[in-house]
Design an enzyme around this catalytic site. Structure first.
Site, PDB file in Angstrom:
ATOM      1  N   SER A 175     -22.078  -5.045  41.653  1.00  0.00           N
ATOM      2  CA  SER A 175     -21.963  -4.083  40.538  1.00  0.00           C
ATOM      3  C   SER A 175     -20.499  -3.732  40.265  1.00  0.00           C
ATOM      4  O   SER A 175     -20.056  -2.624  40.551  1.00  0.00           O
ATOM      5  CB  SER A 175     -22.790  -2.827  40.805  1.00  0.00           C
ATOM      6  OG  SER A 175     -22.583  -2.302  42.091  1.00  0.00           O
TER       7      SER A 175
ATOM      8  N   LYS B 224       0.835  -1.217   0.000  1.00  0.00           N
ATOM      9  CA  LYS B 224       0.000   0.000   0.000  1.00  0.00           C
ATOM     10  C   LYS B 224       0.864   1.260   0.000  1.00  0.00           C
ATOM     11  O   LYS B 224       0.647   2.177  -0.805  1.00  0.00           O
ATOM     12  CB  LYS B 224      -0.930  -0.037   1.228  1.00  0.00           C
ATOM     13  CG  LYS B 224      -1.912  -1.198   1.198  1.00  0.00           C
ATOM     14  CD  LYS B 224      -2.778  -1.238   2.431  1.00  0.00           C
ATOM     15  CE  LYS B 224      -2.003  -1.598   3.675  1.00  0.00           C
ATOM     16  NZ  LYS B 224      -1.418  -2.957   3.626  1.00  0.00           N
TER      17      LYS B 224
ATOM     18  N   ILE C 147       2.777  -8.339  -9.347  1.00  0.00           N
ATOM     19  CA  ILE C 147       2.534  -9.251 -10.467  1.00  0.00           C
ATOM     20  C   ILE C 147       3.855  -9.672 -11.109  1.00  0.00           C
ATOM     21  O   ILE C 147       3.943 -10.743 -11.740  1.00  0.00           O
ATOM     22  CB  ILE C 147       1.591  -8.587 -11.502  1.00  0.00           C
ATOM     23  CG1 ILE C 147       1.026  -9.620 -12.480  1.00  0.00           C
ATOM     24  CG2 ILE C 147       2.289  -7.468 -12.236  1.00  0.00           C
ATOM     25  CD1 ILE C 147      -0.017 -10.515 -11.879  1.00  0.00           C
TER      26      ILE C 147
END
Length: 637
Positions: free
Chosen positions: A546, A42, A172
């Site tokens: 709690s 990228k 490629i």
């Protein structure tokens, strides 16, 4: 707008400069991002675009050559990825961590590109880059094919409204420019992406390192007849959908410098507005007409999407930050319940019942996930049952808001249909949401006005309503102190009720277990019951472990100012385990009980409790006396 002083320039030269500046100003802008898995290239691709479009200065090139020798991964060649990987940690590790934005321009178009990280733990950064992009370049290493992160990033791009994809099959050259490999990757991608709603998918074989098919087509791929990447970026039409969206103007600021000027400042989120146009206030439905459009460069006759302006109306109607001015014929939804896609960013999971801050373009409201409908499997897009969303997971949730907001479906407007979720304790951004639709039941349920008020009920009882919330480890003495206090209050003629953790689990919460998700729901239900009891004018004593600050904060926010009293019954773990009145610690330490608070499930101590009772060395009766005195001094009894 830039101004040219042509007093010392030949007339023809000044005209050329003005023409050039006008051309630059009128170019369209394309925002795009690069995404994909780790090491797909990228950053190298963006570096290649900058290099080939001649947008690197000589000093930058010189620095790049030095950095390539120090940090490069391309041997003797210049490492173009280093143009984008600006953080030292990125250069040392050879990865992208943060989102890097770069601007470049060609004779045909201007571009802002976001280079997003490929590592899974930085998915939140990828979503940040995608949130404003019109197009995504999804890079795939030709040697690796479609990977998990390729699918994840493609799904997030789809959820965030990106409709144009470039499938860049990179490297490629490392597979000898093999057409069959390229075609196989394209077929795989198109197969899994067919239901993601993309308008276009353009596959391009390329080598970012050597420039094949990046800014010009390559003679090494004679079998490829499509455009180069740059050709496609310069010509793709991403503005057609924007032109069709109705007018939306989120109000960011009410500007009133004097009695004669009252304008509403903001940025046009979509559509256009002109002097004389009718507009409607989204939340109230009140109607007016645009009298004037003020801007930094002077008054305008028309404003379009993306322009920051101040609108003056003909009528004195109430409009405040968090509201929207909209087109009368296409109004947004206004509701306090909605369904949305959510991408979760935080290491701590999203839990139904826990309260978060939901922040839109200009509005902010407390919100609870009322129902997690399903999680989306990124590999096959299957809808899977889930009780929570973990880091980087995507799901569909229903939200209940404490006040109505104005919004559009995300697919109709990415600006007014998006929100972020904020952790109320840390103020960290923990998720991003894309609204699907309002829940219609929100329009059918209204708060019923009652003639007998809470104050009149409390006055009849000669007391001030309160919710005393006792929190602490199991065995700390919460229930003992609460019970003794209630006896004292009852003897004094006060009207009280105790909600005890064990007792409530025999009835109201008998369907809940002890996972973190069920604990959150347990506290939510109890807090709602306590609020109703306070509305009845009672003094409510709530005795629950709690363990999570977020739920105790949620309970406090449900009550009126000064009505919630957090009582921390502070007993060390060792003392609680020594007492072990129910034999639970012994079983938990042997592994016979899972998710036991203090053993294998955390307890988050209050940071600023209203009353802090340290129990070691003190009798429960003394603690109850101390608490009763505290209440009397503050007018609760």
């Amino acid at each position: 707008m830039l101004k040219v002083d042509d007093s010392t320039l030949p007339e023809i030269e000044a005209a050329d400069i003005r023409t050039y500046l006008a051309t630059q100003e009128n170019k369209t802008l394309l925002r795009f991002l690069t995404c994909g898995s780790v090491d797909d290239g990228k950053s190298t691709l963006i570096g290649r675009l900058l290099f080939d479009t001649k947008l690197i200065f000589e000093d930058q090139l010189s620095a790049l050559e030095q950095d390539s020798r120090k940090h490069g991964t391309t041997g003797e060649d210049i490492d173009l990825a280093l143009l984008v990987d600006g953080l030292e940690a990125e250069r040392q590790q050879g990865i992208t961590i943060d989102v890097a934005y770069r601007f470049f321009s060609t004779p045909r178009r201007k571009f802002i590109v976001a280079d997003t990280p490929g590592h899974e733990q930085y998915t939140r950064n990828m979503a940040t880059g995608a949130s404003t992009a019109d197009l995504a370049i999804v890079l795939v290493d030709a040697r690796q094919g479609i990977l998990r992160q390729t699918r994840r990033h493609s799904m997030i791009a789809s959820l965030l409204g990106i409709r144009h994809i470039v499938l860049a099959v990179n490297k490629i050259d490392l597979v000898d420019f093999d057409e069959e490999i390229f075609n196989g990757i394209v077929a795989d991608y198109e197969s899994f992406a067919k239901d993601l709603g993309f308008t276009s998918i353009v596959p391009i074989p390329m080598s970012a390192r050597y420039g094949d098919n990046v800014t010009r087509t390559s003679d090494k791929t004679p079998w490829y007849s499509g455009p180069s990447l740059l050709d496609h970026l310069e010509t793709v039409d991403v503005e057609a959908e924007a032109r069709e969206r109705p007018f939306r103007f989120p109000v960011q600021y009410v500007n009133r410098p004097n009695l004669d000027f009252r304008g509403f400042a903001g940025t046009v989120a979509s559509g256009t507005v002109a002097v004389g146009d009718d507009v409607v206030v989204a939340k109230s439905g009140k109607r007016s007409r645009v009298k004037q459009i003020a801007s930094h460069g002077g008054d305008k006759e028309r404003a379009v999407e993306g322009e920051a302006v101040t609108l003056l109306l003909e009528d004195e109607i109430e409009v405040s930050r968090g509201n929207m001015l909209v087109a009368p014929e296409a109004r947004p939804h206004v509701a306090d319940q909605l369904a949305a896609n959510v991408v979760w960013f935080d290491e701590h999971p999203l839990l139904p019942g826990r309260m978060y801050l939901l922040r839109t373009e200009t509005d902010e409201v407390n919100a609870t996930v009322s129902h997690l409908k399903h999680r989306i499997n990124i590999n096959n897009f299957a809808h899977e049952a889930a009780k929570c969303l973990d880091l980087n997971e995507v799901g569909v949730c229903n939200f209940s808001l404490q006040a109505p907001i104005a919004f559009d479906a995300f697919q109709d407007d990415r600006t007014t249909g998006a929100f972020v979720l904020i952790d109320r304790l840390t103020n960290a951004t923990v998720g991003a949401g894309m609204i699907l639709y309002p829940l219609r039941r929100a329009a059918n349920i209204h708060w019923q006005a009652l003639d007998v008020s809470k104050s009149s009920r409390a006055e009849l009882k000669h007391q001030k309503p309160a919710v005393l919330w006792f929190t602490g480890l199991s065995g700390s003495g919460k229930s003992t102190v609460a019970n003794l206090l209630e006896k004292k209050l009852h003897a004094a003629g006060r009207h009280t009720y105790i909600l005890d953790g064990d007792n409530v689990r025999h009835g109201l919460n008998r369907d809940l277990g002890f996972t973190e998700e069920d604990r959150v729901e347990n506290i939510r239900r109890v807090a709602e019951v306590a609020r109703l009891m306070a509305e009845a004018g009672l003094i409510v004593l709530v005795s629950f472990i709690s363990p999570f600050r977020a739920e105790r904060r949620m309970a406090r926010d449900l009550m009126a100012q000064g009505e919630f009293v957090e009582v921390f019954v502070d007993t060390p773990f060792e003392e609680c385990a020594r007492r072990d009145p129910k034999g639970l610690y012994a079983r938990a330490l042997k592994g016979e009980i899972k998710n036991f608070t203090g053993v294998d499930s955390p307890y988050e101590e209050p940071e600023r409790a209203d009353v802090h009772l340290k129990t070691v060395g003190r009798a429960p009766e003394d603690l109850a006396d101390e608490l009763e005195t505290w209440m009397r001094e503050r007018g609760y009894c």
